[in-house]
Design a protein around this motif. Structure first.
Motif, PDB file in Angstrom:
ATOM      1  N   GLU A  36       0.834  -1.204   0.000  1.00  0.00           N
ATOM      2  CA  GLU A  36       0.000   0.000   0.000  1.00  0.00           C
ATOM      3  C   GLU A  36       0.867   1.251   0.000  1.00  0.00           C
ATOM      4  O   GLU A  36       0.580   2.218  -0.708  1.00  0.00           O
ATOM      5  CB  GLU A  36      -0.932   0.009   1.206  1.00  0.00           C
ATOM      6  CG  GLU A  36      -2.089  -0.961   1.097  1.00  0.00           C
ATOM      7  CD  GLU A  36      -2.929  -1.032   2.365  1.00  0.00           C
ATOM      8  OE1 GLU A  36      -2.657  -0.273   3.332  1.00  0.00           O
ATOM      9  OE2 GLU A  36      -3.863  -1.847   2.397  1.00  0.00           O
ATOM     10  N   GLY A  37       1.946   1.214   0.802  1.00  0.00           N
ATOM     11  CA  GLY A  37       2.876   2.348   0.820  1.00  0.00           C
ATOM     12  C   GLY A  37       3.519   2.545  -0.547  1.00  0.00           C
ATOM     13  O   GLY A  37       3.622   3.679  -1.038  1.00  0.00           O
ATOM     14  N   GLU A  38       3.933   1.451  -1.156  1.00  0.00           N
ATOM     15  CA  GLU A  38       4.536   1.527  -2.496  1.00  0.00           C
ATOM     16  C   GLU A  38       3.525   2.041  -3.512  1.00  0.00           C
ATOM     17  O   GLU A  38       3.836   2.867  -4.362  1.00  0.00           O
ATOM     18  CB  GLU A  38       5.051   0.139  -2.907  1.00  0.00           C
ATOM     19  CG  GLU A  38       5.833   0.113  -4.186  1.00  0.00           C
ATOM     20  CD  GLU A  38       7.146   0.869  -4.105  1.00  0.00           C
ATOM     21  OE1 GLU A  38       7.596   1.357  -5.157  1.00  0.00           O
ATOM     22  OE2 GLU A  38       7.721   0.995  -3.003  1.00  0.00           O
ATOM     23  N   ARG A  39       2.272   1.552  -3.399  1.00  0.00           N
ATOM     24  CA  ARG A  39       1.211   2.010  -4.300  1.00  0.00           C
ATOM     25  C   ARG A  39       0.988   3.507  -4.138  1.00  0.00           C
ATOM     26  O   ARG A  39       0.868   4.249  -5.122  1.00  0.00           O
ATOM     27  CB  ARG A  39      -0.090   1.256  -4.018  1.00  0.00           C
ATOM     28  CG  ARG A  39      -1.216   1.651  -4.999  1.00  0.00           C
ATOM     29  CD  ARG A  39      -2.589   1.355  -4.493  1.00  0.00           C
ATOM     30  NE  ARG A  39      -2.834   2.175  -3.315  1.00  0.00           N
ATOM     31  CZ  ARG A  39      -3.621   1.831  -2.313  1.00  0.00           C
ATOM     32  NH1 ARG A  39      -4.231   0.675  -2.319  1.00  0.00           N
ATOM     33  NH2 ARG A  39      -3.791   2.629  -1.273  1.00  0.00           N
ATOM     34  N   ASP A  40       0.953   3.975  -2.875  1.00  0.00           N
ATOM     35  CA  ASP A  40       0.752   5.403  -2.627  1.00  0.00           C
ATOM     36  C   ASP A  40       1.882   6.225  -3.246  1.00  0.00           C
ATOM     37  O   ASP A  40       1.640   7.288  -3.832  1.00  0.00           O
ATOM     38  CB  ASP A  40       0.654   5.676  -1.122  1.00  0.00           C
ATOM     39  CG  ASP A  40      -0.625   5.097  -0.510  1.00  0.00           C
ATOM     40  OD1 ASP A  40      -1.553   4.758  -1.271  1.00  0.00           O
ATOM     41  OD2 ASP A  40      -0.666   4.988   0.733  1.00  0.00           O
ATOM     42  N   LYS A  41       3.127   5.724  -3.127  1.00  0.00           N
ATOM     43  CA  LYS A  41       4.270   6.419  -3.745  1.00  0.00           C
ATOM     44  C   LYS A  41       4.112   6.465  -5.262  1.00  0.00           C
ATOM     45  O   LYS A  41       4.364   7.493  -5.895  1.00  0.00           O
ATOM     46  CB  LYS A  41       5.584   5.714  -3.393  1.00  0.00           C
ATOM     47  CG  LYS A  41       6.024   5.903  -1.974  1.00  0.00           C
ATOM     48  CD  LYS A  41       7.323   5.134  -1.707  1.00  0.00           C
ATOM     49  CE  LYS A  41       7.712   5.174  -0.247  1.00  0.00           C
ATOM     50  NZ  LYS A  41       8.912   4.353   0.017  1.00  0.00           N
ATOM     51  N   LEU A  42       3.687   5.338  -5.835  1.00  0.00           N
ATOM     52  CA  LEU A  42       3.515   5.278  -7.291  1.00  0.00           C
ATOM     53  C   LEU A  42       2.375   6.186  -7.753  1.00  0.00           C
ATOM     54  O   LEU A  42       2.484   6.838  -8.794  1.00  0.00           O
ATOM     55  CB  LEU A  42       3.276   3.836  -7.744  1.00  0.00           C
ATOM     56  CG  LEU A  42       4.479   2.901  -7.611  1.00  0.00           C
ATOM     57  CD1 LEU A  42       4.074   1.466  -7.935  1.00  0.00           C
ATOM     58  CD2 LEU A  42       5.625   3.347  -8.492  1.00  0.00           C
ATOM     59  N   VAL A  43       1.301   6.232  -6.975  1.00  0.00           N
ATOM     60  CA  VAL A  43       0.180   7.120  -7.321  1.00  0.00           C
ATOM     61  C   VAL A  43       0.652   8.574  -7.304  1.00  0.00           C
ATOM     62  O   VAL A  43       0.331   9.359  -8.206  1.00  0.00           O
ATOM     63  CB  VAL A  43      -1.014   6.901  -6.356  1.00  0.00           C
ATOM     64  CG1 VAL A  43      -2.027   8.022  -6.461  1.00  0.00           C
ATOM     65  CG2 VAL A  43      -1.677   5.562  -6.642  1.00  0.00           C
ATOM     66  N   ALA A  44       1.444   8.919  -6.274  1.00  0.00           N
ATOM     67  CA  ALA A  44       1.973  10.291  -6.201  1.00  0.00           C
ATOM     68  C   ALA A  44       2.886  10.562  -7.379  1.00  0.00           C
ATOM     69  O   ALA A  44       2.827  11.636  -7.993  1.00  0.00           O
ATOM     70  CB  ALA A  44       2.724  10.492  -4.876  1.00  0.00           C
ATOM     71  N   ARG A  45       3.712   9.599  -7.744  1.00  0.00           N
ATOM     72  CA  ARG A  45       4.636   9.764  -8.886  1.00  0.00           C
ATOM     73  C   ARG A  45       3.850   9.927 -10.190  1.00  0.00           C
ATOM     74  O   ARG A  45       4.191  10.748 -11.035  1.00  0.00           O
ATOM     75  CB  ARG A  45       5.574   8.547  -8.974  1.00  0.00           C
ATOM     76  CG  ARG A  45       6.541   8.586 -10.118  1.00  0.00           C
ATOM     77  CD  ARG A  45       7.655   9.567  -9.868  1.00  0.00           C
ATOM     78  NE  ARG A  45       8.610   9.499 -10.967  1.00  0.00           N
ATOM     79  CZ  ARG A  45       9.165  10.529 -11.515  1.00  0.00           C
ATOM     80  NH1 ARG A  45       8.923  11.729 -11.040  1.00  0.00           N
ATOM     81  NH2 ARG A  45      10.000  10.407 -12.513  1.00  0.00           N
TER      82      ARG A  45
END
Length: 155
Positions: free
Chosen positions: A58-67
């Motif tokens: 989820e943390g990685e997904r959130d980072k990717l969404v922000a990117r």
């Protein structure tokens, strides 16, 4: 079951075969319980690991969404710049085409003027040459007549 065992151990009316059977049942259930307890521990451990992995994902997904949002913003900015550049290029092309058209028109006018001036100069030259030729012809005729007169005198 536990009550029957307790009664049998304290001298109750339960037979030894029944006690042995109950003891075997208790051991079997105890073994099953221990196995189930180990299995439950493993499953709880796996569940904790899965939750941890899910949290990491989820943390990685959130980072990717922000990117992705940052990249989308950059893409929009680049598209806007490209649109402005295309508009400016189109305006420059129109201006250059207009200037080229004006230059062609001016060149045609200059060529026509040069042709007209050349024709006038040629006409003037031919006219002056004709006048000069007539004068030379008249002078040559006068000279011929004078020479003819001198030849006649000499004879």
């Amino acid at each position: 079951l536990t009550a029957a065992l307790t009664a049998a151990q304290s001298g109750g009316n339960v037979s030894e075969a029944k006690v042995a059977e109950l003891t075997a049942d208790v051991e079997r259930l105890k073994t099953e319980g221990e196995a189930l307890s180990r299995k439950a521990g493993e499953l709880e451990s796996n569940l904790r690991k899965a939750r941890s992995t899910a949290k990491d994902l989820e943390g990685e997904r959130d980072k990717l969404v922000a990117r992705v949002k940052v990249l989308e913003g950059q893409l929009l900015e680049v598209q806007e710049k490209a649109d402005v550049a295309a508009h400016q290029a189109a305006a420059q092309i129109e201006e250059l085409e207009r200037e080229a058209s004006e230059a062609r028109l001016e060149a045609k006018k200059a060529v026509a003027e040069a042709k007209r001036e050349a024709a006038e100069a040629l006409s003037k030259y031919e006219s002056e040459a004709a006048k000069g030729g007539e004068q030379l012809l008249a002078a040559a005729r006068e000279r011929e007549a004078a020479l003819g007169a001198q030849v006649a005198e000499l004879r």
